[in-house]
Write an enzyme that holds these catalytic residues in place. Structure first.
Site, PDB file in Angstrom:
ATOM      1  N   ASP A 123     -19.454 -13.371  29.074  1.00 40.26           N
ATOM      2  CA  ASP A 123     -18.077 -12.886  29.137  1.00 40.26           C
ATOM      3  C   ASP A 123     -17.201 -13.837  28.308  1.00 40.26           C
ATOM      4  O   ASP A 123     -17.079 -15.017  28.628  1.00 40.26           O
ATOM      5  CB  ASP A 123     -17.645 -12.899  30.605  1.00 40.26           C
ATOM      6  N   ASP A 152     -13.151 -10.035  26.979  1.00 38.78           N
ATOM      7  CA  ASP A 152     -12.071  -9.856  27.949  1.00 38.78           C
ATOM      8  C   ASP A 152     -10.777  -9.392  27.261  1.00 38.78           C
ATOM      9  O   ASP A 152     -10.396  -9.956  26.231  1.00 38.78           O
ATOM     10  CB  ASP A 152     -11.839 -11.222  28.621  1.00 38.78           C
ATOM     11  N   GLU A 208     -13.327  -5.062  26.975  1.00 38.53           N
ATOM     12  CA  GLU A 208     -12.445  -4.663  28.070  1.00 38.53           C
ATOM     13  C   GLU A 208     -11.118  -4.268  27.445  1.00 38.53           C
ATOM     14  O   GLU A 208     -10.443  -5.101  26.834  1.00 38.53           O
ATOM     15  CB  GLU A 208     -12.242  -5.794  29.071  1.00 38.53           C
ATOM     16  N   HIS A 257     -15.034  -7.140  39.152  1.00 35.08           N
ATOM     17  CA  HIS A 257     -14.456  -8.236  39.938  1.00 35.08           C
ATOM     18  C   HIS A 257     -12.934  -8.115  40.082  1.00 35.08           C
ATOM     19  O   HIS A 257     -12.329  -8.952  40.749  1.00 35.08           O
ATOM     20  CB  HIS A 257     -14.810  -9.550  39.261  1.00 35.08           C
ATOM     21  N   ASP A 258     -12.319  -7.116  39.422  1.00 33.55           N
ATOM     22  CA  ASP A 258     -10.862  -6.926  39.524  1.00 33.55           C
ATOM     23  C   ASP A 258     -10.516  -5.711  40.383  1.00 33.55           C
ATOM     24  O   ASP A 258      -9.338  -5.457  40.638  1.00 33.55           O
ATOM     25  CB  ASP A 258     -10.252  -6.663  38.131  1.00 33.55           C
TER      26      ASP A 258
HETATM   27  O1  LIG Z   1      -4.963  -2.772  34.056  1.00 35.96           O
HETATM   28  P1  LIG Z   1      -5.165  -2.883  32.582  1.00 35.96           P
HETATM   29  O2  LIG Z   1      -3.900  -3.196  31.842  1.00 35.96           O
HETATM   30  O3  LIG Z   1      -5.847  -1.651  32.022  1.00 35.96           O
HETATM   31  O4  LIG Z   1      -6.129  -4.115  32.295  1.00 35.96           O
HETATM   32  C1  LIG Z   1      -7.481  -4.195  32.643  1.00 35.96           C
HETATM   33  C2  LIG Z   1      -7.744  -5.456  33.427  1.00 35.96           C
HETATM   34  O5  LIG Z   1      -7.191  -6.547  32.663  1.00 35.96           O
HETATM   35  C3  LIG Z   1      -7.179  -7.827  33.284  1.00 35.96           C
HETATM   36  O6  LIG Z   1      -8.493  -8.296  33.494  1.00 35.96           O
HETATM   37  C4  LIG Z   1      -9.156  -9.289  32.739  1.00 35.96           C
HETATM   38  O7  LIG Z   1      -8.335 -10.337  32.239  1.00 35.96           O
HETATM   39  C5  LIG Z   1      -7.774 -11.249  33.172  1.00 35.96           C
HETATM   40  C6  LIG Z   1      -7.281 -12.430  32.378  1.00 35.96           C
HETATM   41  O8  LIG Z   1      -8.334 -12.998  31.640  1.00 35.96           O
HETATM   42  C7  LIG Z   1      -8.744 -11.715  34.267  1.00 35.96           C
HETATM   43  O9  LIG Z   1      -8.015 -12.275  35.331  1.00 35.96           O
HETATM   44  C8  LIG Z   1      -9.589 -10.576  34.794  1.00 35.96           C
HETATM   45  O10 LIG Z   1     -10.502 -11.037  35.752  1.00 35.96           O
HETATM   46  C9  LIG Z   1     -10.238  -9.903  33.608  1.00 35.96           C
HETATM   47  O11 LIG Z   1     -11.170  -8.905  33.967  1.00 35.96           O
HETATM   48  C10 LIG Z   1      -6.435  -7.712  34.623  1.00 35.96           C
HETATM   49  O12 LIG Z   1      -6.414  -8.952  35.275  1.00 35.96           O
HETATM   50  C11 LIG Z   1      -7.114  -6.686  35.518  1.00 35.96           C
HETATM   51  O13 LIG Z   1      -6.412  -6.575  36.775  1.00 35.96           O
HETATM   52  C12 LIG Z   1      -7.109  -5.339  34.814  1.00 35.96           C
HETATM   53  O14 LIG Z   1      -7.890  -4.422  35.579  1.00 35.96           O
END
Ligand SMILES: O=P(O)(O)OC[C@H]1O[C@H](O[C@H]2O[C@H](CO)[C@@H](O)[C@H](O)[C@H]2O)[C@H](O)[C@@H](O)[C@@H]1O
Length: 548
Positions: free
Chosen positions: A96, A197, A248, A322-323
């Site tokens: 990742d 990411d 992502e 994980h989110d």
């Molecule tokens: O909800 P979106 O605007 O479509 O975004 C998708 C996800 O983005 C973020 O996730 C990722 O980046 C973050 C920062 O590095 C990290 O905290 C997270 O774990 C990553 O998967 C956002 O935090 C998510 O809630 C969104 O689902």
């Protein structure tokens, strides 16, 4: 060449997977120890969320050093051993890569703060408005304004996420070269997959106030995004046909995804998009309680299925990561129809056109955390929003109700290996509480039960290997307006697959408009399927995968 269409990816959040040294945190050795379990499931890749050196303000999505392993997770030798052992089992590793931002403790940012102009230009520093306020009104994804003031420079730096996650300046060629170096380093270690990411946020050019939203329309899928991805592809992973990649894509558009994940291979193998996981939001507002909109969910998934195929682009298909909250709690029924709904949700997503991702514990039907006190929550986003919701005037009780539904901690409770203490995750004190239902939902029990959720996932993974139609078939939506059925067909070389799912706990009848007796049932979650001519009666949360 790696055929990602035939593959299934299993996501591991190492911190919550398996702890071998009793410090309450999962570690790399823990992943190695559990490789046989993963092999048993039959998956092809393991996506590991970041384990690089990090202050862990965002659980590793705040990287301090891209080249070294955080000692909390182990050593480079542990990683190499994991890689060797995975390889012996025919499993490849996907790392990742967090390149939209670094940790504020990264050497580059420290030097930037010291005033070194080279490194200041690695990040996005801007003068404030004339009144001294931040350059724009953009909101951080974790709450509050997205700019942090640095008195020494009388300037602000951009952080789309936490204040400790400054955004990198991808318009600076030196930054892009540094990123390429990192990717090449891990390629040389034998890594065969990369997840990037929030990669569609890296190209920013318009720094304007947003009077319609939180600013995302100014920095999402930015003007140079395709150029930067193509450049990264050509300089690094694109040189190795064995490597698969997934981006992502935060709040992206489908039109951009046609290009990100096009079969021309110029950018990435596939994309994660999240629109189908916002059907229980109010617009972009996540911190509310609204029932999920089934028709919207279906329309979004069907739209992406149809149009990505038309444009020769490939989806990653998933419910969990994980989110996200646990899917059985979110779109299923974690009580009376726990097992039925967990299996139905699995079948409904795995037979779509795309590469399926299974998030650790999903294959056991793990449920939301059920936390009732703020001390149980660990995630920076949840803690910020718990405060913000109350500042907006919500009662503490309401704020808890919202967190219980939407918190990212729902998916971060430790893997439930056994019914024993701490679910067998650690012999120490877990960094986040184990779900109390580990006494009934756990890997040991499910491995011994051939009707378990785990057994069902295993069969689904095997079906993809046995039936090319699942990987390569064309897609056709069915029952588009039906209020409880999620059905679709796939076609390949004269064969047909009909997947029928009841998304609710109430029996329902559906006329498929074709003779169902011609089909054999490859997999279902009830012993018998009630079909008669063109009609099917679906029991609560019933799923059936029919083939002819
Ligand atoms: O909800 P979106 O605007 O479509 O975004 C998708 C996800 O983005 C973020 O996730 C990722 O980046 C973050 C920062 O590095 C990290 O905290 C997270 O774990 C990553 O998967 C956002 O935090 C998510 O809630 C969104 O689902």
């Amino acid at each position: 060449m790696a055929d990602f269409r035939k593959s299934v990816v299993y996501q591991i959040y190492p911190k919550s997977f398996y702890d071998t040294n009793g410090d309450g945190l999962g570690d790399l050795k823990g992943v190695t120890e559990k490789l046989d379990y993963i092999k048993e499931l039959g998956v092809d890749y393991i996506w590991m969320t970041p384990f690089f050196v990090s202050p862990q303000n965002d659980n590793g999505y705040d990287v301090e050093d891209y080249y070294n392993i955080d000692p909390r997770y182990g050593t480079m030798e542990d990683f190499e051993e994991l890689s060797r052992e995975a390889d012996k089992r025919g499993i490849r590793l996907m790392l990742d890569m967090v390149f939209n931002h670094t940790s504020s403790r990264h050497e580059w940012f420290r030097k930037a703060l010291e005033g070194d102009p080279k490194y200041k230009n690695y990040y996005i520093f801007k003068k404030g408005k004339e009144n001294g306020g931040p350059p724009t009104n953009w909101e951080s994804k974790f709450g509050g304004n997205a700019w942090e003031y640095v008195e020494k420079f009388d300037e602000y730096y951009l952080h789309l996420f936490d204040v400790s996650q400054p955004d990198l300046n991808w318009d600076n060629e030196e930054v892009r070269c540094e990123i390429q170096k990192v990717v090449k380093f891990w390629m040389a270690k034998g890594v065969k997959g990369f997840r990037f990411d929030v990669i569609n946020l890296i190209s920013k050019d318009k720094f304007e106030d947003d009077y319609e939203g939180d600013g995302r329309r100014f920095y999402t899928d930015g003007p140079n995004i395709h150029r930067y991805l193509q450049e990264l592809n050509e300089a690094t992973f694109g040189t190795d046909a064995e490597i698969i990649t997934v981006g992502e894509m935060s709040s992206t558009t489908m039109e951009n995804c046609y290009q990100y994940a096009n079969e021309d291979g110029k950018e990435l193998s596939m994309v994660f998009s999240f629109h189908h996981l916002k059907v229980d939001f109010m617009g972009n507002e996540k911190w509310v309680i609204v029932p999920f909109d089934f028709l919207k969910l279906k329309n979004i998934l069907f739209d992406w299925q149809t149009h990505m195929a038309e444009h020769h682009a490939w989806n990653a298909v998933f419910w969990c990561n994980h989110d996200q909250p646990r899917v059985v709690s979110r779109f299923g029924n974690e009580k009376k129809y726990w097992k039925e709904s967990a299996k139905m949700l699995a079948a409904s997503i795995h037979c779509l056109r795309g590469t399926p991702y299974i998030y650790q514990g999903e294959e056991l039907g793990m449920t939301n955390a059920g936390f009732t006190d703020i001390s149980q929550y660990k995630d920076v986003e949840s803690l910020n929003h718990f405060r913000i919701l109350q500042e907006k005037g919500l009662s503490q009780e309401n704020a808890y109700q919202i967190l219980q539904i939407h918190s990212r901690d729902n998916s971060r409770t430790p893997m439930q290996w056994t019914a024993g203490e701490n679910g067998g995750f650690t012999e120490g004190k877990p960094w986040i509480e184990v779900n109390k239902n580990c006494s009934t939902i756990n890997a040991r029990a499910e491995l011994a039960d051939d009707t378990s959720v785990f057994a069902f996932y295993k069969k689904l993974v095997q079906l993809r290997k046995d039936y090319d139609i699942i990987a390569y078939g064309t897609f056709e939506p069915k029952a588009e307006k039906n209020l409880s059925i999620f059905a679709y067909k796939r076609y390949y070389k004269g064969k047909e697959l009909l997947v029928i799912n009841n998304f609710y706990g109430i029996q329902t009848r559906w006329d498929a408009g074709e003779d169902l007796t011609a089909y054999e049932c490859l997999l279902g979650n009830y012993d018998q399927q009630d079909t008669c001519g063109t009609e099917v009666v679906l029991k609560p949360y019933e799923t059936m995968i029919l083939y002819k």
